[in-house]
Enzyme design. Sequence first.
Site, PDB file in Angstrom:
ATOM      1  CG  ASP A 101      37.366  44.614  63.931  1.00 23.51           C
ATOM      2  OD1 ASP A 101      36.293  44.635  63.303  1.00 23.51           O
ATOM      3  OD2 ASP A 101      38.417  45.139  63.500  1.00 23.51           O
ATOM      4  CG  HIS A 116      41.069  36.068  57.956  1.00 22.47           C
ATOM      5  ND1 HIS A 116      41.647  37.225  57.478  1.00 22.47           N
ATOM      6  CD2 HIS A 116      41.472  35.087  57.117  1.00 22.47           C
ATOM      7  CE1 HIS A 116      42.380  36.944  56.415  1.00 22.47           C
ATOM      8  NE2 HIS A 116      42.282  35.660  56.176  1.00 22.47           N
ATOM      9  CB  THR A 183      43.817  45.271  52.953  1.00 21.67           C
ATOM     10  OG1 THR A 183      44.627  44.102  52.751  1.00 21.67           O
ATOM     11  CG2 THR A 183      42.942  45.472  51.735  1.00 21.67           C
ATOM     12  CG  ASN A 207      46.414  50.478  51.845  1.00 19.68           C
ATOM     13  OD1 ASN A 207      45.851  50.320  52.923  1.00 19.68           O
ATOM     14  ND2 ASN A 207      47.632  50.017  51.608  1.00 19.68           N
TER      15      ASN A 207
END
Length: 233
Positions: A101, A116, A183, A207
């Site tokens: 994003d 990514h 994550t 997390n």
Amino acid sequence: MTVINEALEKIQAAKKITFLTGAGVSTPSQIPDYRSLKGVYAGIEQPEYLLSADCLNHEPQKFYQFVKLLYHPSARPNVIHEKIAALEKTKSVWVVSQNIDGLHNQAGSKNVVNFHGNLYDVYCRKCGQNVSWQDYLVCDTHQDCGGQLRPNIVLYGEGFTDATITLAIKAVEQADLIVIAGTSFQVAPFNQLLYYHKPQAEVLAVNQTALAIQEPFTMVQCAAEELFDAIKI
């Protein structure tokens, strides 16, 4: 001392920090994750196929209609992105992110590896020209040459560039504190980056669900924004 206070002390004391971030860092910006009950993949059969090189090549319109769902142009950096960027004022900070994003860059972080890729980096597969993401969301055909447009993200079935892997490893190697945030840390090769940290480097994970990491680390089981909101800059 609570585990959150312990984590805050580690962050304050560290001189070189590398953050490994995932979807839970962007959910406070109203960007859905992938695999939760309300995630992008919820109720969709074979979502991995829809984000694959095979789908892009053989069913381009199916790929296009799905990938458009991942765009959230009104999303803004949240306290996690902002605090990470602010830490650069006093520390050496790197970010290696699974997210596509671009919010770490938008928040002002300088040393970012978008592992990514980035949805907002769009190019033509035929002529190689960069095209605005706004144009891409209108049509996936390049007006100049008729080629197929695509976002510069790593799809299922595609490899990572050597440059990306090398830079991500460098970011991990230089740190005296690794902070894994937002994550589940189960997707390879991202989770394998931890193999490259210095033996003396500490590892901190933040997390909502506990992580299973095969080496010593400190687990802070909470929403990442709760911890980052408490960081004093």
